[in-house]
Design a protein around this motif. Structure first.
Motif, PDB file in Angstrom:
ATOM      1  N   THR A  41       0.842  -1.210  -0.053  1.00  0.00           N
ATOM      2  CA  THR A  41       0.174  -0.066  -0.071  1.00  0.00           C
ATOM      3  C   THR A  41       0.853   1.345  -0.124  1.00  0.00           C
ATOM      4  OG1 THR A  41      -1.834  -1.205   1.177  1.00  0.00           O
ATOM      5  CG2 THR A  41      -1.813   1.139   1.155  1.00  0.00           C
ATOM      6  N   PHE A  42       1.681   1.329   0.997  1.00  0.00           N
ATOM      7  CA  PHE A  42       2.663   2.563   1.036  1.00  0.00           C
ATOM      8  C   PHE A  42       3.459   2.622  -0.057  1.00  0.00           C
ATOM      9  CE2 PHE A  42       0.751   2.922   5.210  1.00  0.00           C
ATOM     10  CZ  PHE A  42       0.844   3.894   5.415  1.00  0.00           C
ATOM     11  N   GLY A  43       4.023   1.600  -0.662  1.00  0.00           N
ATOM     12  CA  GLY A  43       4.864   1.469  -1.663  1.00  0.00           C
ATOM     13  C   GLY A  43       4.293   2.047  -2.927  1.00  0.00           C
ATOM     14  N   VAL A  44       3.023   1.728  -3.304  1.00  0.00           N
ATOM     15  CA  VAL A  44       2.342   2.098  -4.602  1.00  0.00           C
ATOM     16  C   VAL A  44       2.137   3.411  -4.294  1.00  0.00           C
ATOM     17  CG1 VAL A  44       0.109   1.868  -5.745  1.00  0.00           C
ATOM     18  CG2 VAL A  44       1.299  -0.122  -4.871  1.00  0.00           C
ATOM     19  N   CYS A  45       1.480   3.956  -2.925  1.00  0.00           N
ATOM     20  CA  CYS A  45       1.178   5.519  -3.173  1.00  0.00           C
ATOM     21  C   CYS A  45       2.452   5.935  -2.945  1.00  0.00           C
ATOM     22  CB  CYS A  45       0.594   5.443  -1.585  1.00  0.00           C
ATOM     23  SG  CYS A  45      -0.983   4.951  -1.727  1.00  0.00           S
ATOM     24  N   GLY A  46       3.839   5.461  -2.595  1.00  0.00           N
ATOM     25  CA  GLY A  46       4.986   6.298  -2.776  1.00  0.00           C
ATOM     26  C   GLY A  46       5.452   6.389  -4.177  1.00  0.00           C
ATOM     27  N   VAL A  47       5.284   5.385  -5.071  1.00  0.00           N
ATOM     28  CA  VAL A  47       5.916   5.189  -6.360  1.00  0.00           C
ATOM     29  C   VAL A  47       4.916   5.972  -7.291  1.00  0.00           C
ATOM     30  CG1 VAL A  47       6.193   3.875  -8.383  1.00  0.00           C
ATOM     31  CG2 VAL A  47       6.837   3.288  -6.133  1.00  0.00           C
ATOM     32  N   ALA A  48       3.331   6.265  -7.046  1.00  0.00           N
ATOM     33  CA  ALA A  48       2.554   6.832  -7.801  1.00  0.00           C
ATOM     34  C   ALA A  48       3.155   8.198  -8.088  1.00  0.00           C
ATOM     35  CB  ALA A  48       1.165   6.641  -7.392  1.00  0.00           C
ATOM     36  N   PRO A  49       3.114   9.045  -6.924  1.00  0.00           N
ATOM     37  CA  PRO A  49       3.667  10.422  -7.096  1.00  0.00           C
ATOM     38  C   PRO A  49       4.623  10.659  -8.295  1.00  0.00           C
ATOM     39  CG  PRO A  49       3.084  10.041  -5.119  1.00  0.00           C
ATOM     40  CD  PRO A  49       3.066   8.940  -5.657  1.00  0.00           C
ATOM     41  N   LEU A  50       5.693   9.713  -8.146  1.00  0.00           N
ATOM     42  CA  LEU A  50       6.747   9.972  -9.131  1.00  0.00           C
ATOM     43  C   LEU A  50       6.587   9.895 -10.468  1.00  0.00           C
ATOM     44  CD1 LEU A  50       9.623   7.877  -7.055  1.00  0.00           C
ATOM     45  CD2 LEU A  50       8.984  10.268  -7.069  1.00  0.00           C
ATOM     46  N   LEU A  51       5.443   8.990 -10.776  1.00  0.00           N
ATOM     47  CA  LEU A  51       5.006   8.677 -12.102  1.00  0.00           C
ATOM     48  C   LEU A  51       4.104   9.930 -12.763  1.00  0.00           C
ATOM     49  CD1 LEU A  51       3.862   4.822 -11.945  1.00  0.00           C
ATOM     50  CD2 LEU A  51       5.975   5.943 -12.745  1.00  0.00           C
ATOM     51  N   VAL A  52       3.483  10.630 -11.932  1.00  0.00           N
ATOM     52  CA  VAL A  52       2.607  11.538 -12.441  1.00  0.00           C
ATOM     53  C   VAL A  52       3.021  13.172 -12.094  1.00  0.00           C
ATOM     54  CG1 VAL A  52       0.545  10.184 -12.217  1.00  0.00           C
ATOM     55  CG2 VAL A  52       1.013  11.661 -10.335  1.00  0.00           C
ATOM     56  N   GLY A  53       4.275  13.125 -11.293  1.00  0.00           N
ATOM     57  CA  GLY A  53       4.892  14.371 -11.109  1.00  0.00           C
ATOM     58  C   GLY A  53       4.191  15.248  -9.946  1.00  0.00           C
ATOM     59  N   GLY A  54       3.386  14.583  -9.087  1.00  0.00           N
ATOM     60  CA  GLY A  54       2.684  15.329  -8.043  1.00  0.00           C
ATOM     61  C   GLY A  54       2.090  14.476  -7.013  1.00  0.00           C
ATOM     62  N   PRO A  55       1.334  15.053  -6.214  1.00  0.00           N
ATOM     63  CA  PRO A  55       0.722  14.319  -5.061  1.00  0.00           C
ATOM     64  C   PRO A  55      -0.257  13.445  -5.755  1.00  0.00           C
ATOM     65  CG  PRO A  55       1.026  16.479  -4.329  1.00  0.00           C
ATOM     66  CD  PRO A  55       1.594  16.572  -5.806  1.00  0.00           C
ATOM     67  N   PHE A  56      -0.219  12.194  -5.414  1.00  0.00           N
ATOM     68  CA  PHE A  56      -0.987  11.242  -6.194  1.00  0.00           C
ATOM     69  C   PHE A  56      -0.938   9.798  -5.615  1.00  0.00           C
ATOM     70  CE2 PHE A  56      -2.383   8.193  -9.285  1.00  0.00           C
ATOM     71  CZ  PHE A  56      -3.446   8.699  -9.897  1.00  0.00           C
ATOM     72  N   PRO A  57      -2.193   9.030  -5.553  1.00  0.00           N
ATOM     73  CA  PRO A  57      -3.708   9.564  -5.551  1.00  0.00           C
ATOM     74  C   PRO A  57      -3.886  10.459  -4.231  1.00  0.00           C
ATOM     75  CG  PRO A  57      -3.745   7.399  -4.809  1.00  0.00           C
ATOM     76  CD  PRO A  57      -1.998   7.735  -5.052  1.00  0.00           C
ATOM     77  N   ASN A  58      -4.966  11.395  -4.504  1.00  0.00           N
ATOM     78  CA  ASN A  58      -5.151  12.255  -3.310  1.00  0.00           C
ATOM     79  C   ASN A  58      -6.701  12.078  -2.832  1.00  0.00           C
ATOM     80  OD1 ASN A  58      -6.243  13.509  -5.693  1.00  0.00           O
ATOM     81  ND2 ASN A  58      -5.105  15.521  -5.196  1.00  0.00           N
ATOM     82  N   GLN A  59      -7.282  11.037  -2.993  1.00  0.00           N
ATOM     83  CA  GLN A  59      -8.828  10.872  -2.778  1.00  0.00           C
ATOM     84  C   GLN A  59      -8.800  10.706  -1.130  1.00  0.00           C
ATOM     85  OE1 GLN A  59      -9.912   7.862  -6.494  1.00  0.00           O
ATOM     86  NE2 GLN A  59     -11.422   7.999  -4.625  1.00  0.00           N
ATOM     87  N   ASP A  60      -9.961  11.273  -0.791  1.00  0.00           N
ATOM     88  CA  ASP A  60     -10.001  11.365   0.779  1.00  0.00           C
ATOM     89  C   ASP A  60     -10.216  10.104   1.261  1.00  0.00           C
ATOM     90  OD1 ASP A  60      -9.911  14.162   0.771  1.00  0.00           O
ATOM     91  OD2 ASP A  60     -11.985  14.347   0.673  1.00  0.00           O
ATOM     92  N   VAL A  61     -10.823   9.132   0.395  1.00  0.00           N
ATOM     93  CA  VAL A  61     -10.939   7.609   0.955  1.00  0.00           C
ATOM     94  C   VAL A  61      -9.747   7.016   1.391  1.00  0.00           C
ATOM     95  CG1 VAL A  61     -10.730   6.491  -1.386  1.00  0.00           C
ATOM     96  CG2 VAL A  61     -12.420   5.638   0.326  1.00  0.00           C
ATOM     97  N   LEU A  62      -8.680   7.387   0.914  1.00  0.00           N
ATOM     98  CA  LEU A  62      -7.646   6.675   1.386  1.00  0.00           C
ATOM     99  C   LEU A  62      -7.138   6.821   2.966  1.00  0.00           C
ATOM    100  CD1 LEU A  62      -4.873   7.567  -1.462  1.00  0.00           C
ATOM    101  CD2 LEU A  62      -5.674   5.338  -0.935  1.00  0.00           C
TER     102      LEU A  62
END
Length: 335
Positions: A41-62
């Motif tokens: 979970t934290f690995g995916v949420c840590g890699v995702a911002p690097l791929l899109v160049g910004g905070p991501f994902p930023n849904q409140d459901v997280l």
């Protein structure tokens, strides 16, 4: 998915929904595989911002990710907790270093993670302490039951020794009396062997044991304070472990009634025996308010443990209308 569909201005909407929904599917494994779920979970949420160049994902459901540090420290091992904490704090540190999080948000994130970890560790400690208390109660009850069985077997062996001595003394002058003594010894030995089989599974603390028989159903009338006792069926032929078990269960139930039954005027003990089982019922007419029940009462834990060791059941709860009832059912032949 609902947030992803209806929230306005959500970047990378489809990918965000896929990540949030996919990671949520890992939650059922947070207890059995806490470190793996945290790492993914934290690995995916840590890699995702690097791929899109910004905070991501930023849904409140997280916000459901708060369950993961709690679960890690509640069910994970010490090594898993250390590794998982490093992963979670590392993710916050990387986002802060890359500018995806401000210093205030980073400190808030660290505070939330630490609070969830501390809560998980506290619940873990309390659960283990509770488990140790229950185990201690069970061990004490096992020791009491083992002592009852040991004393009863010792009584049979003592009787066998006395009969053997009498048979030896009369063998020369009265052979028939010696044969009668042998028959009695055979019967006593059979009883002793049956009851010793019940001791095999039960631990017993070392300690002296007298040669007198333990309490039995017939001794219920001697319970203090005085209670109303009703016995139906054949209880004289009950095996000693079962008879002693019924007495001990009734004794504990009467003691609990004396301690906790407010405004009680009578305690009734009923024993009904048939060819297959023995049923015990202990009722009082006191106020049930504040009475210990379920897993909260250690006395009930010990009574349940004793009944289960003898192959039976024990339950307690409010009686219809008023009062409190303890009901135990034991098989006539203990396992």
């Amino acid at each position: 998915m609902v947030e992803g569909v209806f929230r306005p201005g959500l970047e990378w909407r489809a990918l965000s929904v896929v990540i949030c929904a996919g990671l949520a599917l890992l939650l059922p494994w947070r207890r059995t595989r806490p470190l793996l779920v945290v790492a993914v979970t934290f690995g995916v949420c840590g890699v995702a911002p690097l791929l899109v160049g910004g905070p991501f994902p930023n849904q409140d459901v997280l916000v459901y990710m708060v369950l993961l540090p709690f679960a890690l420290f509640r069910w994970g091992s010490g090594r898993e907790a250390v590794v998982g904490a490093a992963i979670m704090f590392g993710k916050v540190g990387i986002d802060t270093a890359l500018g995806f999080l401000g210093l205030g948000d980073a400190l808030a994130g660290v505070g939330v993670l630490f609070s969830a970890m501390a809560l998980g560790a506290a619940v873990r400690y309390r659960s283990r302490a509770r488990g140790r208390e229950l185990d201690q109660v069970k061990l004490v009850e096992r020791a009491r039951l083992a002592r009852d069985l040991h004393d009863t077997v010792a009584h049979h062996v003592s009787a066998m020794a006395i009969r053997a001595q009498a048979g030896i003394a009369t063998a020369a002058t009265n052979p028939d009396a010696a044969v009668d003594a042998l028959r009695i010894i055979d019967a006593e030995a059979a009883l002793a062997l049956d009851e010793m089989r019940g001791m095999v599974r039960i631990l017993r603390a070392d300690g002296p044991a007298d040669l007198s028989p333990g309490p039995r159903v017939a001794d219920l009338a001697r319970l203090e304070p005085p209670v109303e006792v009703t016995i139906t069926g054949d209880v004289d032929g009950l095996p000693s472990p079962v008879s002693a078990g019924i007495y001990r269960l009734a004794q504990e139930a009467v003691t609990n009634a004396q301690r906790h039954a407010r405004h009680a005027t009578r305690v009734v003990v009923r024993v009904a025996a048939d060819d297959h089982e023995v049923r015990l019922s202990v009722c009082d007419d006191g106020d049930p308010t504040g009475r210990p029940g379920g897993s909260a009462g250690y006395g009930l834990v010990g009574m349940t443990e004793r009944a289960e060791l003898l192959g039976g059941t024990c339950e307690a709860g409010p009686a219809p209308g008023r009062g409190w009832t303890v009901t135990a059912v034991l098989p006539r032949v203990a396992p």
